[in-house]
Design an enzyme around this catalytic site. Structure first.
Site, PDB file in Angstrom:
ATOM      1  N   THR A 111     -31.778  64.649 112.618  1.00 55.00           N
ATOM      2  CA  THR A 111     -32.098  65.317 111.362  1.00 55.00           C
ATOM      3  C   THR A 111     -33.570  65.237 110.968  1.00 55.00           C
ATOM      4  OG1 THR A 111     -31.744  65.150 108.970  1.00 55.00           O
ATOM      5  CG2 THR A 111     -31.353  63.163 110.231  1.00 55.00           C
ATOM      6  N   GLU A 121     -34.443  64.540 108.178  1.00 54.78           N
ATOM      7  CA  GLU A 121     -34.560  63.412 107.238  1.00 54.78           C
ATOM      8  C   GLU A 121     -35.317  62.242 107.880  1.00 54.78           C
ATOM      9  OE1 GLU A 121     -33.311  63.086 103.836  1.00 54.78           O
ATOM     10  OE2 GLU A 121     -33.393  65.241 104.122  1.00 54.78           O
ATOM     11  N   TYR A 139     -29.085  56.985 104.814  1.00 51.92           N
ATOM     12  CA  TYR A 139     -28.642  57.982 105.804  1.00 51.92           C
ATOM     13  C   TYR A 139     -29.715  58.164 106.879  1.00 51.92           C
ATOM     14  CZ  TYR A 139     -27.930  62.743 107.666  1.00 51.92           C
ATOM     15  OH  TYR A 139     -27.795  63.845 108.488  1.00 51.92           O
ATOM     16  N   LYS A 182     -29.675  57.443 110.880  1.00 51.67           N
ATOM     17  CA  LYS A 182     -29.901  58.503 111.874  1.00 51.67           C
ATOM     18  C   LYS A 182     -31.039  58.121 112.818  1.00 51.67           C
ATOM     19  CE  LYS A 182     -27.040  62.076 111.170  1.00 51.67           C
ATOM     20  NZ  LYS A 182     -26.160  62.665 112.182  1.00 51.67           N
TER      21      LYS A 182
END
Ligand code: NAP
Ligand code: F7E
Length: 358
Positions: A123, A125, A147, A151
């Site tokens: 991601t 992110e 999160y 990841k």
């Protein structure tokens, strides 16, 4: 094999692979409610198979992978909501970080290290508190939520298995991708559903958090093709998958409301900012700090040059304007069909996002 088959991407990827003639095996979790709406239309397809399993349960993964002996695994399963990861950080780490390790190790222990290719849903992110704009495969990571930190483990463990065992495994660093199947507590779907309900008199206003957050939003249906392309190369490599265009949450609102015939103007700043219907003067959008995150990622903008060149992928097959239109048209129809008792009102969606069930 697809983990996360009931999710937004899992459902589009299933359709894509079935059209290519694949035998598709999806991993599902037991639930007391019906959560298979996105794949219901595929369940009678003889080439589509479902298996119970969980990314938190190594034995179930070993069992399913050992039985299917897949050629390709798309690991899409995740607790994928960034705000919720602040409420359930340990669970998020278990599924989003350790879950990736469980899949890789199950493949290795089942003796499939040389034959099974693995796609990991990574991601944007990871760029989090961004150190460079736009972001490419060479931009340093600075994850900015539980999160994203989880990841990042997934990203590195995939790289480790690639280097240690020579496995064909790679991560797609996907920027936000949306659709008419997007979960209702992600900002784009929250906006298109609310705009449709406001237009049809079923909701008074929409309450959001940071309207200035910037995202590179693509169409999920286009992005699953890239996942597949990444597993068809001569050697495994990680790619940024993005459109190369950036818009704010505020711009998304303006366009969504424009499609339902409401011209919005924004007045004020911060928590005092309001989205007002120019025609009636009615306040339709308000800001509440309840939707602010302890750390928020505010400037995501991807550079898809490598994916375009090496994979021959077209990142703007569906434009931003087209994406918003698809979502609004779908939600106008969905909201029109909703009966009062089926209506999931804004308050319920908001309380779910805040991690509070009211
Ligand atoms: P999504 O709609 O939230 O779907 C997540 C899927 O994971 C669902 O099928 C869910 O099953 C499953 N899942 C959750 N926990 C699980 C567990 N413990 N064991 C097995 N399955 C589990 O997510 P999405 O938008 O399709 O995203 C797919 C993947 O891409 C995720 O890994 C996400 O983090 C990543 N990603 C998404 C975006 C984006 O913009 N959409 C961008 C970058 C990366 P249930 O239906 O049972 O809950
Ligand atoms: O937030 C802001 C919020 O929740 C986008 C996941 O698929 O993409 C997704 O994560 C932005 C944030 O997605 C509200 O603060 C303002 O800055 O739609 P979102 P996300 O956090 O970007 C990435 C790439 C993933 O990997 C994730 O799995 O919008 N925002 N007001 C709001 N966000 C929400 N949800 N709700 C609001 O009211």
């Amino acid at each position: 094999m697809i983990t996360g088959v009931t999710g937004q991407d899992g459902s589009f990827l299933s359709e894509f692979l079935l059209e290519k003639g694949y035998e598709v095996h999806g991993l599902i979790r037991r639930s007391s409610t019906d959560y298979r709406a996105r794949i219901a239309h595929l369940e009678n397809n003889e080439h589509f198979h479902l298996h119970y399993g969980d990314l938190g349960d190594s034995m179930s993964l070993m069992s399913v992978i050992g039985q299917i002996r897949p050629d390709e695994i798309y690991n899409l399963a995740a607790q994928s909501h960034v705000q919720v990861s602040f409420n359930v950080p340990e669970y998020t780490a278990d599924v989003v970080a350790t879950g990736v390790l469980r899949v890789l190790e199950a493949v290795r222990l089942c003796g499939l290290a040389d034959t099974c290719r693995i796609y990991q849903a990574s991601t944007s992110e990871l760029y989090g508190k961004v150190e460079e704009v736009p972001q490419s495969e060479n931009t340093p990571f600075h994850p900015f939520s539980p999160y994203a930190v989880a990841k990042q483990y997934g990203y590195w463990i995939v790289k480790e298995y690639r280097e240690a065992y020579g496995m064909y495994c790679c991560s797609g660093i996907l920027f936000n991708h949306e659709s008419e199947r997007r979960g209702e507590t992600f900002v784009t779907r929250k906006i298109t559903l609310a705009a449709s309900r406001i237009k049809q008199g079923k909701q008074d206003k929409l309450v959001l958090g940071n309207l200035s957050a910037l995202r590179d939003w693509g169409y999920a249906r286009d992005y699953v093709e890239c996942m597949w392309l990444m597993l068809q190369q001569d050697k495994p490599e990680d790619f940024v998958i993005a459109t190369g265009e950036q818009h704010s949450v505020r711009e998304f609102c303006k366009l969504a409301f424009q499609y339902i015939g409401i011209d919005l103007t924004f007045e004020g700043t911060g928590e005092e900012e309001k989205g007002i219907d120019k025609a009636t003067g009615k306040v339709l959008i308000e800001v509440s700090p309840e939707f602010y995150r302890p750390t928020d990622v505010v400037n995501l903008w991807g550079d898809p040059s490598r994916a375009k060149e090496a994979l021959g992928w077209n990142p703007t097959k569906t434009s931003f304007e087209e994406l918003v239109r698809i979502m609004v048209e779908h939600d106008m129809e969905q909201v029109a069909k909703e009966r009062a008792e089926e209506y999931i009102d804004l308050q319920k969606i908001e309380s779910l996002e805040k991690g509070v069930i009211r």
